[in-house]
Design a protein around this motif. Sequence first.
Motif, PDB file in Angstrom:
ATOM      1  N   ASN A 162       0.831  -1.211   0.000  1.00 41.06           N
ATOM      2  CA  ASN A 162       0.000   0.000   0.000  1.00 41.06           C
ATOM      3  C   ASN A 162       0.860   1.253   0.000  1.00 41.06           C
ATOM      4  O   ASN A 162       0.540   2.239  -0.670  1.00 41.06           O
ATOM      5  CB  ASN A 162      -0.929  -0.002   1.216  1.00 41.06           C
ATOM      6  CG  ASN A 162      -2.133  -0.904   1.019  1.00 41.06           C
ATOM      7  OD1 ASN A 162      -2.532  -1.169  -0.118  1.00 41.06           O
ATOM      8  ND2 ASN A 162      -2.697  -1.390   2.097  1.00 41.06           N
TER       9      ASN A 162
ATOM     10  N   GLU B  50       0.744   4.015  -2.830  1.00 44.21           N
ATOM     11  CA  GLU B  50       0.486   5.425  -2.533  1.00 44.21           C
ATOM     12  C   GLU B  50       1.606   6.302  -3.080  1.00 44.21           C
ATOM     13  O   GLU B  50       1.364   7.378  -3.641  1.00 44.21           O
ATOM     14  CB  GLU B  50       0.332   5.617  -1.027  1.00 44.21           C
ATOM     15  CG  GLU B  50      -0.982   5.074  -0.472  1.00 44.21           C
ATOM     16  CD  GLU B  50      -1.040   5.147   1.038  1.00 44.21           C
ATOM     17  OE1 GLU B  50      -0.014   5.534   1.646  1.00 44.21           O
ATOM     18  OE2 GLU B  50      -2.085   4.828   1.601  1.00 44.21           O
TER      19      GLU B  50
ATOM     20  N   GLY C 298      -3.124   9.385   3.404  1.00 47.07           N
ATOM     21  CA  GLY C 298      -2.747   8.010   3.698  1.00 47.07           C
ATOM     22  C   GLY C 298      -1.374   7.905   4.336  1.00 47.07           C
ATOM     23  O   GLY C 298      -1.082   6.954   5.050  1.00 47.07           O
TER      24      GLY C 298
ATOM     25  N   SER D 251     -13.660   8.906   0.166  1.00 47.78           N
ATOM     26  CA  SER D 251     -12.476   8.048   0.246  1.00 47.78           C
ATOM     27  C   SER D 251     -11.493   8.591   1.265  1.00 47.78           C
ATOM     28  O   SER D 251     -10.908   7.840   2.061  1.00 47.78           O
ATOM     29  CB  SER D 251     -11.799   7.939  -1.116  1.00 47.78           C
ATOM     30  OG  SER D 251     -12.643   7.338  -2.061  1.00 47.78           O
TER      31      SER D 251
ATOM     32  N   SER E  47     -12.905   8.030   4.742  1.00 45.59           N
ATOM     33  CA  SER E  47     -12.774   6.615   5.110  1.00 45.59           C
ATOM     34  C   SER E  47     -11.344   6.283   5.512  1.00 45.59           C
ATOM     35  O   SER E  47     -11.106   5.594   6.514  1.00 45.59           O
ATOM     36  CB  SER E  47     -13.208   5.733   3.939  1.00 45.59           C
ATOM     37  OG  SER E  47     -12.998   4.367   4.223  1.00 45.59           O
ATOM     38  N   ARG E  48     -10.386   6.776   4.749  1.00 51.44           N
ATOM     39  CA  ARG E  48      -8.982   6.466   5.056  1.00 51.44           C
ATOM     40  C   ARG E  48      -8.574   7.048   6.401  1.00 51.44           C
ATOM     41  O   ARG E  48      -7.875   6.393   7.188  1.00 51.44           O
ATOM     42  CB  ARG E  48      -8.086   7.002   3.948  1.00 51.44           C
ATOM     43  CG  ARG E  48      -6.622   6.709   4.181  1.00 51.44           C
ATOM     44  CD  ARG E  48      -5.809   6.814   2.913  1.00 51.44           C
ATOM     45  NE  ARG E  48      -6.254   5.831   1.922  1.00 51.44           N
ATOM     46  CZ  ARG E  48      -5.573   5.555   0.815  1.00 51.44           C
ATOM     47  NH1 ARG E  48      -4.433   6.163   0.567  1.00 51.44           N
ATOM     48  NH2 ARG E  48      -6.026   4.673  -0.036  1.00 51.44           N
TER      49      ARG E  48
ATOM     50  N   GLN F 208     -10.205   4.963   9.220  1.00 46.96           N
ATOM     51  CA  GLN F 208      -9.550   3.661   9.332  1.00 46.96           C
ATOM     52  C   GLN F 208      -8.171   3.785   9.969  1.00 46.96           C
ATOM     53  O   GLN F 208      -7.765   2.920  10.749  1.00 46.96           O
ATOM     54  CB  GLN F 208      -9.440   3.015   7.957  1.00 46.96           C
ATOM     55  CG  GLN F 208     -10.780   2.532   7.410  1.00 46.96           C
ATOM     56  CD  GLN F 208     -10.683   2.038   5.981  1.00 46.96           C
ATOM     57  OE1 GLN F 208      -9.615   2.039   5.384  1.00 46.96           O
ATOM     58  NE2 GLN F 208     -11.804   1.626   5.417  1.00 46.96           N
ATOM     59  N   ARG F 209      -7.456   4.866   9.678  1.00 44.52           N
ATOM     60  CA  ARG F 209      -6.146   5.053  10.288  1.00 44.52           C
ATOM     61  C   ARG F 209      -6.260   5.306  11.788  1.00 44.52           C
ATOM     62  O   ARG F 209      -5.301   5.083  12.530  1.00 44.52           O
ATOM     63  CB  ARG F 209      -5.395   6.202   9.618  1.00 44.52           C
ATOM     64  CG  ARG F 209      -4.996   5.890   8.184  1.00 44.52           C
ATOM     65  CD  ARG F 209      -3.937   6.839   7.697  1.00 44.52           C
ATOM     66  NE  ARG F 209      -2.751   6.749   8.526  1.00 44.52           N
ATOM     67  CZ  ARG F 209      -1.906   7.763   8.733  1.00 44.52           C
ATOM     68  NH1 ARG F 209      -2.149   8.945   8.170  1.00 44.52           N
ATOM     69  NH2 ARG F 209      -0.844   7.622   9.484  1.00 44.52           N
TER      70      ARG F 209
END
Length: 371
Positions: free
Chosen positions: A150, A154, A218, A340, A343-344, A347-348
């Motif tokens: 990932n 990225e 990210g 998006s 969400s990222r 989640q982090r």
Amino acid sequence: MPTAKSKARILVVDDEAAQMRALCDTLPVEDYDAVGFTDARSALAELQRTKCDLLLADLMMPGMDGIELLRAAREIDPHLVGIIMTGDGTIATAVEAMKAGALDYILKPFKLSVVIPVLERALAVRRLHLENAELALRVRERTLELEAANRELEAFAYSVAHDLRGPLSVIVGYAETLIEDHSAQWPDQPQQLAGAILASGEHMQRLIDGLLRLSRFGRQPLSKGPVDVGALVGEVVDELRRQHAGREVFVHLGEIPGCVGDQALLRQVLVNLLSNAFKFTRAREKPLVTVIGWTEGRETVYCVRDNGAGFDMQQADKLFAAFQRFHDSDEYEGTGIGLSIASRIVQRHGGRIWASAEVGKGAAFYFSIPD
């Protein structure tokens, strides 16, 4: 771990030498390897030298009893299974043995027909422990591989997006110059084509900017601390009111508890969700946006709800994917990157994000931040 081609190795410890020798002589007949000792220290030294699958130890021994021995042995090999032999079969003895990690205990005097099923059960448990440990290791290794992949993806996306900006800016700039300087002399079709080139170039610029933002969020390290989420919501709502000065949007703010997280990143989540709520209520005569929060178990949940356009829940699995749009770009502007990014970020933080909606009746977006 014993396999079909290897015998389970039993470490027998009993201060009664005759009892120990009898077990060591008998267990190989049942297809086990056995090594025996009459004192705990020698048994621990053997365990340091050579792997054993199971410890079969007497409870009452001088110097170090069977329970102390089991505790010490499990420090050497956490996956070692233990069975205690005792002539004092009380509930207290059983409880103490289980606390030390024993899977079972055997009352003396015993018959081999009683011992063998107990050994088989204990060894089956050991196999499960080892298989679970191996599986957990593979999962950790796979997780590290995915995280590395990932990061590479990225970095690649960032590099590609960054490198595309230069030539794309040239295309958009030339298209603007041609339209400004020469479109008055062009017939309709060339004007339309140049306008399409400019519009597509500008749209691609927005997509690239979105891709760069997604990559940045990210990779950006988290800086966690106490966050007054209610105050953040108030700030974001005030900004959106100024941006939508020509509209009257009613915003209801309920109880909004704080949390621990990265304030700047959580603010971006609220900006993205509330911006969508303001945008997709544009066609409503009385647009309503509601923000509430509550504590649920070991996490804090937040909800941003609107009475706007909504969407078809059959497409909800695509909702947080990059560049996914459920509405015509002519009706609602955007690149499909905001959710998006939200969400990222969630989640982090180790949280979850989800939504519920109905076409024409609005949408509710939820996200949680763990304690």
